[in-house]
Design an enzyme around this catalytic site. Structure first.
Site, PDB file in Angstrom:
ATOM      1  N   ASP A 137     -37.737   1.191 -35.700  1.00 28.93           N
ATOM      2  CA  ASP A 137     -36.496   0.520 -35.296  1.00 28.93           C
ATOM      3  C   ASP A 137     -36.075   0.824 -33.863  1.00 28.93           C
ATOM      4  OD1 ASP A 137     -34.780   0.844 -38.507  1.00 28.93           O
ATOM      5  OD2 ASP A 137     -36.260  -0.586 -37.749  1.00 28.93           O
ATOM      6  N   LYS A 188     -25.481  16.329 -38.029  1.00 26.18           N
ATOM      7  CA  LYS A 188     -24.077  15.895 -38.002  1.00 26.18           C
ATOM      8  C   LYS A 188     -23.110  17.051 -37.701  1.00 26.18           C
ATOM      9  CE  LYS A 188     -24.518  11.833 -40.995  1.00 26.18           C
ATOM     10  NZ  LYS A 188     -25.951  11.679 -40.767  1.00 26.18           N
ATOM     11  N   ASP A 244     -31.308   2.178 -31.782  1.00 33.50           N
ATOM     12  CA  ASP A 244     -31.901   1.972 -33.106  1.00 33.50           C
ATOM     13  C   ASP A 244     -31.372   0.625 -33.580  1.00 33.50           C
ATOM     14  OD1 ASP A 244     -32.141   1.725 -35.877  1.00 33.50           O
ATOM     15  OD2 ASP A 244     -31.934   3.858 -36.245  1.00 33.50           O
TER      16      ASP A 244
END
Lengths: 386, 422
Positions: A137, A188, A244
């Site tokens: 991607d 994250k 992406d």
């Protein structure tokens, strides 16, 4: 094995253009992680496998393959994930048409993000040369030659390309020393750690195979941390844009970044006909009417008809679609063969699947419309139309 | 024989639901199907044989109405006057106050029409009905009535009719429980005897005022037609009911104006087709009225049910549908206007979309009237309705304004959805 020169012939997918490319054989290989059905890019991927959806008028897969071929890669393996048999046959049919020989590596059970490497070991680790691994991607100015130079210079087992993003906490960030040696990964993060994230492109030496078993394995969780501890993993900072494009909103933003790069490198390719505003790519077989406004950041595919008085901004119009007079489109993707009526207003990441008909005077705000649907009522609030 | 007509139009304090369109212009003068609302009334009256005078009664200032009245006199070559009530006198107070004006010339009958209704007025048939039936009954008034749905009847004046002799048996204004599906249209024929009735009520009210200590002088001279004149007549045989099957609607909201626009254009198609636009360029669909001074580009597509006002500009590649565009407005290239009212001297930029939601009657219910939804729903959100641009509003290019109301002189800078923009 290796060292022999041979000819690799392929057709560029622009119709009727034949190019004989004599590629020097290095012996580098590449594994593209094509994954599965591309559900995030629905409804487009209901009609076509994601690697074949045209980004900037070229199938997504071909952006990577062409860059790889140009960098001297001879063999490309497509890792198609578990339960994606149908996609493999569609992909194979397309790439055969394009004249490229690809090898397919197909999981018969889910192997996670590392397992596919082991599955393709026979090809990837057949020699001494390092190999690429790419997430399918990713769109950017592929720096494959520079990656190889960087990788050979540090001489360790693995190179991960990293890129700077504005909101790193949505991803996993990479922490590395000034020389590029990766120290750790933080998924994250809740506090600012770094603004560099894993860009989904790697180079590995065949010795990495020792670290990977043929079972479901996560490369990020199980392989990379060990390599970092062993000081075998380095970060290559990507210059230029990165995106992406696996979901519609990012697909559209990615197109804008890509077109900006085209403006810098090859501005003659951009559309400069009547009504042009900013950067746009228009296939020569597309027909554009009078009094239109095309752009900024629009890609228009082959066979597309844009009638008089149409305004298109920040959109991708795929092959053979028609946009009728006086309509206004902003931040949308119009699928193959769609017919958009007159005085239609589409906005806010509306995605029309293949062969959708939108009647005259309709308004769609953030609609995701499944293929072969006819829309005769407006959709004023974002929703999915089956 | 001599007949007169009185059109009751109220004043600025009434008709607030017609805002913002009534902020700058008296509501009765708002153009529907290209002509002011009460001009449609006047045209219906003019058809009546022996009609000698039309009196318009209201409490708008004389200067607000004088130009219109002057034009009507020129156009129809008939005696038309505007009489201003000195204070709001209720639905019958004005009639009583100006009774001498109405009575002078000794008319046999006079019509009274409410200014805020719209209809295919069956005035000649109603007159014949009143003439034939009143002899038997000594009736002094005939009310025009129409069918509504059970639920909707509650917002009108409800009528119970004695079917044998067409007399009014019972009358309740806006009942809280169901009375009848037959409702009052606000159109009447009176014989001058009705003034005796009014005098009785009026004098009694004055007596009450003077007899009570510290009596309130507010609305001392107001008389209410429905409550104080008609209701007492119910059951006496002195009031007759004329039921019509022709189109009728109240015209209290801008949404009603779009509805009336459609019906009046349709009536033009039947009776005055020369008023409607009829050409290949611009493309006309259905019934469309274009003022002779309007400027419409040949590539525009108009209709159905569109009225374009004087000196309006409709540009290249525009699409207008089910809407009213008032004088001097400009709709620029490629734009779409749907179920909207565009106020005078407003401008809509290129590639913009101005869109409303109709409040049409339920097509599944016979006799259903227009939906009269309140402005806001229970959650305090604006109910989807016709989009209205007040006068002198500017809409930029490439935006959408949907189900919104924009007050006059506003310049928008972005899209809006379901909002009132001050």
């Amino acid at each position: 094995m290796g060292g022999k020169d041979s000819l690799l012939t392929y057709f560029l997918f622009k119709k009727f253009d034949f190019v004989l490319l004599d590629v020097k054989l290095g012996t580098m290989k590449a594994l593209i992680l094509v994954g599965g059905y591309g559900t995030r890019l629905r409804p487009l991927t209901l009609s076509r496998p994601k690697p074949l959806v045209e980004f900037a008028n070229k199938p997504m897969l071909m952006h990577q393959i062409e860059a790889l071929l140009e960098a001297g890669v001879t063999q490309v393996v497509l890792a198609v994930s578990y339960r994606a048999e149908q996609m493999e046959s569609e992909l194979r049919a397309e790439t055969d048409k394009l004249g490229i020989t690809l090898t397919f590596s197909h999981e018969t059970e889910p192997l996670g993000t590392a397992g596919p490497l082991a599955l393709a070991k026979d090809i990837l680790a057949s020699g001494d040369e390092p190999f690429f691994v790419l997430n399918s991607d990713v769109i950017c100015d592929f720096p494959f030659k520079e990656m190889v130079d960087f990788h050979k210079a540090h001489g360790k087992e693995g190179t991960i390309v990293v890129t700077k993003v504005e909101e790193p906490s949505k991803y996993g960030v990479v922490v590395y020393s000034d020389q590029g040696r990766i120290e750790k990964f933080v998924e994250k993060p809740t506090e600012f750690v770094s603004n560099k994230i894993n860009a989904g492109m790697y180079i590995f030496n065949p010795s990495i195979m020792k670290r990977i078993e043929l079972r479901p394995m996560s490369i990020e969780k199980e392989v990379f941390p060990c390599m970092a501890k062993d000081a075998e993993l380095f970060a290559y900072e990507l210059q230029g844009f990165w995106m992406d494009v696996g979901q519609p909103k990012d697909f559209i933003t990615g197109t804008t970044l890509y077109l900006k790069s085209v403006r810098e490198k090859n501005p003659a390719m951009l559309y400069s006909g009547p009504g042009a505003v900013g950067n746009s790519l228009v296939d020569p077989t597309a027909v554009i009417g009078a009094n239109c406004r095309i752009g900024p950041n629009v890609t228009i595919g082959p066979g597309v008809v844009i009638e008089d008085g149409v305004c298109v901004k920040r959109c991708t119009i795929l092959r053979d679609a028609t946009i009728k007079s006086h309509s206004w489109l902003d931040s949308c993707i119009v699928g193959w063969k769609c017919v958009v009526g007159r005085w239609v207003r589409l906005e806010n990441v509306t995605v029309l699947g293949e062969d959708v008909i939108v009647k005259d005077e309709i308004y769609i705000n953030g609609g995701k419309v499944l293929p072969h649907k006819a829309i005769s009522d407006s959709v004023p609030e974002p929703q999915i139309i089956m | 024989m001599l007949v007169k007509a009185v059109i009751l139009i109220g004043g600025n304090q009434k008709g607030t639901r017609f805002r913002p369109l009534s902020l700058d212009l008296p509501k009765p003068l708002f153009a529907v199907a290209g002509f002011p609302i009460i001009q449609h009334h006047i045209e219906a009256c003019v058809q009546i044989p022996f009609l000698k005078e039309i009196i318009i009664l209201g409490y708008y200032g004389v200067n607000e109405m004088s130009q219109f009245v002057g034009e009507m006199v020129q156009l129809y070559k008939l005696n038309i006057r505007y009489l201003q009530e000195f204070e709001p006198l209720g639905t019958a107070g004005g009639l009583y106050h100006f009774r001498d004006q109405i009575r002078c010339g000794n008319p046999d009958y006079f019509f009274v029409l409410n200014g805020d209704v719209c209809a295919d007025f069956p005035l000649i048939e109603m007159l014949e009905f009143h003439q034939t039936h009143r002899e038997k009954q000594q009736a002094i008034v005939t009310l025009m009535a129409t069918e509504a749905t059970r639920q909707q009847s509650l917002i009108y004046g409800c009528i119970i009719e004695n079917k044998e002799n067409n007399t009014l048996e019972h009358y309740v204004e806006k009942p809280s429980t169901f009375i009848s599906t037959l409702v009052n249209c606000g159109v009447y024929i009176f014989s001058p005897e009705v003034f005796h009735q009014m005098a009785n009520v009026f004098n009694k009210k004055q007596m009450d005022f003077y007899n009570v200590e510290n009596g309130s002088s507010v609305e001392r001279e107001a008389l209410y037609l429905e409550k104080e004149i008609l209701m007492p007549l119910a059951g006496t045989g002195k009031a007759l009911v004329y039921q019509t099957l022709k189109w009728w609607s109240q015209l209290k909201t801008p949404g009603a104006a779009i509805y009336a626009n459609r019906h009046y254009l349709n009536l033009f198609r039947e009776r005055r087709p020369e008023r409607l636009a009829n050409s290949d360029q611009p493309t006309i669909i259905g019934d469309v009225y274009i003022h002779p001074t309007a400027n419409v580009h040949p590539t525009a597509v108009l209709g159905p049910n569109v009225s374009i006002g004087a000196h309006a500009t409709i540009s290249y590649g525009t699409r207008i549908k089910e809407s009213i565009v008032l004088a001097h407005s400009r709709v620029l290239d490629h734009s779409l206007v749907l179920y909207s009212i565009i106020g005078a001297n407003s401008e809509i930029g290129c590639w913009s979309r101005v869109e409303g939601t109709p409040c049409d009657p339920n097509p599944d219910k016979p006799f259903a009237k227009m939906e009269n939804a309140p402005l806001f729903n229970d959650e305090g959100r604006l109910n989807p309705s016709i989009t209205i641009l007040g006068n002198n509003v500017t809409i930029p290019s490439e935006v959408i304004v949907r189900n919104s109301i924009v007050l006059p002189h506003k310049e928008l800078t972005r899209s809006y959805n379901n909002e009132i923009i001050l």
